[in-house]
Design a protein around this motif. Structure first.
Motif, PDB file in Angstrom:
ATOM      1  N   VAL A 142       0.848  -1.190   0.000  1.00  0.00           N
ATOM      2  CA  VAL A 142       0.000   0.000   0.000  1.00  0.00           C
ATOM      3  C   VAL A 142       0.881   1.237   0.000  1.00  0.00           C
ATOM      4  O   VAL A 142       1.986   1.230   0.555  1.00  0.00           O
ATOM      5  N   GLU A 143       0.389   2.282  -0.632  1.00  0.00           N
ATOM      6  CA  GLU A 143       1.061   3.577  -0.658  1.00  0.00           C
ATOM      7  C   GLU A 143       0.001   4.641  -0.394  1.00  0.00           C
ATOM      8  O   GLU A 143      -1.043   4.635  -1.037  1.00  0.00           O
ATOM      9  N   PHE A 144       0.262   5.536   0.539  1.00  0.00           N
ATOM     10  CA  PHE A 144      -0.710   6.573   0.855  1.00  0.00           C
ATOM     11  C   PHE A 144       0.011   7.760   1.471  1.00  0.00           C
ATOM     12  O   PHE A 144       1.220   7.712   1.730  1.00  0.00           O
ATOM     13  N   SER A 145      -0.722   8.832   1.687  1.00  0.00           N
ATOM     14  CA  SER A 145      -0.148  10.052   2.258  1.00  0.00           C
ATOM     15  C   SER A 145      -0.865  10.417   3.552  1.00  0.00           C
ATOM     16  O   SER A 145      -2.049  10.121   3.727  1.00  0.00           O
ATOM     17  N   VAL A 146      -0.139  11.059   4.432  1.00  0.00           N
ATOM     18  CA  VAL A 146      -0.695  11.619   5.666  1.00  0.00           C
ATOM     19  C   VAL A 146      -0.375  13.107   5.659  1.00  0.00           C
ATOM     20  O   VAL A 146       0.784  13.498   5.482  1.00  0.00           O
ATOM     21  N   SER A 189       7.082  14.370   1.468  1.00  0.00           N
ATOM     22  CA  SER A 189       6.783  14.756   0.093  1.00  0.00           C
ATOM     23  C   SER A 189       7.612  15.979  -0.270  1.00  0.00           C
ATOM     24  O   SER A 189       7.754  16.913   0.530  1.00  0.00           O
ATOM     25  N   ARG A 196       4.748  10.686   2.770  1.00  0.00           N
ATOM     26  CA  ARG A 196       4.437   9.543   1.925  1.00  0.00           C
ATOM     27  C   ARG A 196       4.750   8.261   2.691  1.00  0.00           C
ATOM     28  O   ARG A 196       5.848   8.102   3.236  1.00  0.00           O
ATOM     29  N   TYR A 198       4.841   4.019   2.586  1.00  0.00           N
ATOM     30  CA  TYR A 198       4.870   2.798   1.773  1.00  0.00           C
ATOM     31  C   TYR A 198       4.997   1.620   2.733  1.00  0.00           C
ATOM     32  O   TYR A 198       5.900   1.607   3.586  1.00  0.00           O
ATOM     33  N   GLN A 208      -2.519  -3.869   5.932  1.00  0.00           N
ATOM     34  CA  GLN A 208      -3.527  -2.917   6.386  1.00  0.00           C
ATOM     35  C   GLN A 208      -3.359  -2.592   7.869  1.00  0.00           C
ATOM     36  O   GLN A 208      -3.513  -1.430   8.281  1.00  0.00           O
ATOM     37  N   ALA A 211      -0.500  -0.261   8.241  1.00  0.00           N
ATOM     38  CA  ALA A 211      -0.877   1.072   7.762  1.00  0.00           C
ATOM     39  C   ALA A 211      -1.632   1.833   8.842  1.00  0.00           C
ATOM     40  O   ALA A 211      -1.368   3.020   9.095  1.00  0.00           O
ATOM     41  N   MET A 215      -0.323   5.271  10.738  1.00  0.00           N
ATOM     42  CA  MET A 215      -1.151   6.478  10.727  1.00  0.00           C
ATOM     43  C   MET A 215      -1.385   6.980  12.144  1.00  0.00           C
ATOM     44  O   MET A 215      -1.262   8.180  12.427  1.00  0.00           O
TER      45      MET A 215
END
Length: 227
Positions: A142-146, A189, A196, A198, A208, A211, A215
């Motif tokens: 998974v890749e996401f941003s906070v 970022s 970012r 990963y 999950q 992740a 977070m």
């Protein structure tokens, strides 16, 4: 659309090039998109079987790339991949999204040459793209941003370094933490007020859960700094 055309026409491969041709995305003969990290591993495996030089990618790189590298993977910051390929005289390099470097031809990201090289590999190995893919280990990813204010990015990263210090994190671009069954990368970022994230592991459930944990940890660290 390209996937549908590949299947309808019976093509061996589909590709999507960006406007300046420095990146390319591959679709196998079944119409399935191939992950960037899997493509990196296919190219790396091809070059490493006949060369002793290293390969280069960024801290974003998957464990699948490590798996085919035989200890010859050099990880660097996202903005130094091209320079590192040149300085280390690597036989191949690349990074997301769909960017590949072939020093045998030229020192730049070259989507057009990547297409030709993939066709060459398919011909030499007498394998379809889906078969080449099946030879590469793939992990849940998974890749996401906070969201994180620009003025807090460095401080949050430093607190993460302290939090994970017992795991001997890699620090060339943000913080990458290796665990037996997964890795986590948190980096600032370059263009947005965000971090970012990963995460890659052996199962989607573990990915999950990791992740969610990351977070919560970042939110806690930022909350402490705002108090």
């Amino acid at each position: 659309m390209i996937s549908d055309i590949v299947k309808a026409s019976g093509a061996d491969m589909g590709v999507v090039l960006d406007n300046d041709r420095d990146s390319v995305f591959f679709i196998d003969e079944r119409g399935n998109p191939i992950r960037d990290q899997t493509v990196l591993s296919i190219f790396a495996k091809h070059y490493l079987k006949d060369h002793d030089e290293p390969i280069v990618s960024s801290v974003v790189s998957s464990r699948s790339l490590e798996g085919v590298s035989g200890g010859r993977l050099i990880r660097t910051s996202v903005d130094r991949v091209l320079k590192e390929v040149y300085e280390r005289r690597a036989v191949f390099g690349g990074d997301e999204p769909g960017m590949y470097i072939f020093p045998e031809f030229q020192y730049c990201f070259d989507g057009t040459f990547a297409i030709l090289k993939m066709l060459e590999i398919m011909a030499e190995e007498k394998m379809t793209l889906s078969q080449l893919k099946s030879d590469i280990d793939e992990y849940s990813r998974v890749e996401f941003s906070v969201d994180c204010p620009n003025e807090l990015k460095d401080a949050v990263i430093q607190r993460l370094v302290k939090y994970f210090r017992d795991k001997e994190p890699e620090l060339c671009d943000g913080i990458r933490v290796e665990e037996p069954s997964c890795f986590m990368l948190i980096r600032a970022s370059r263009f947005e007020p965000a971090l970012r994230i990963y995460i890659e592991s052996e199962s989607s459930e573990k990915t999950q859960n990791k992740a969610l944990d990351i977070m919560k940890l970042i939110e806690t660290l930022m909350g402490d700094m705002n108090d």
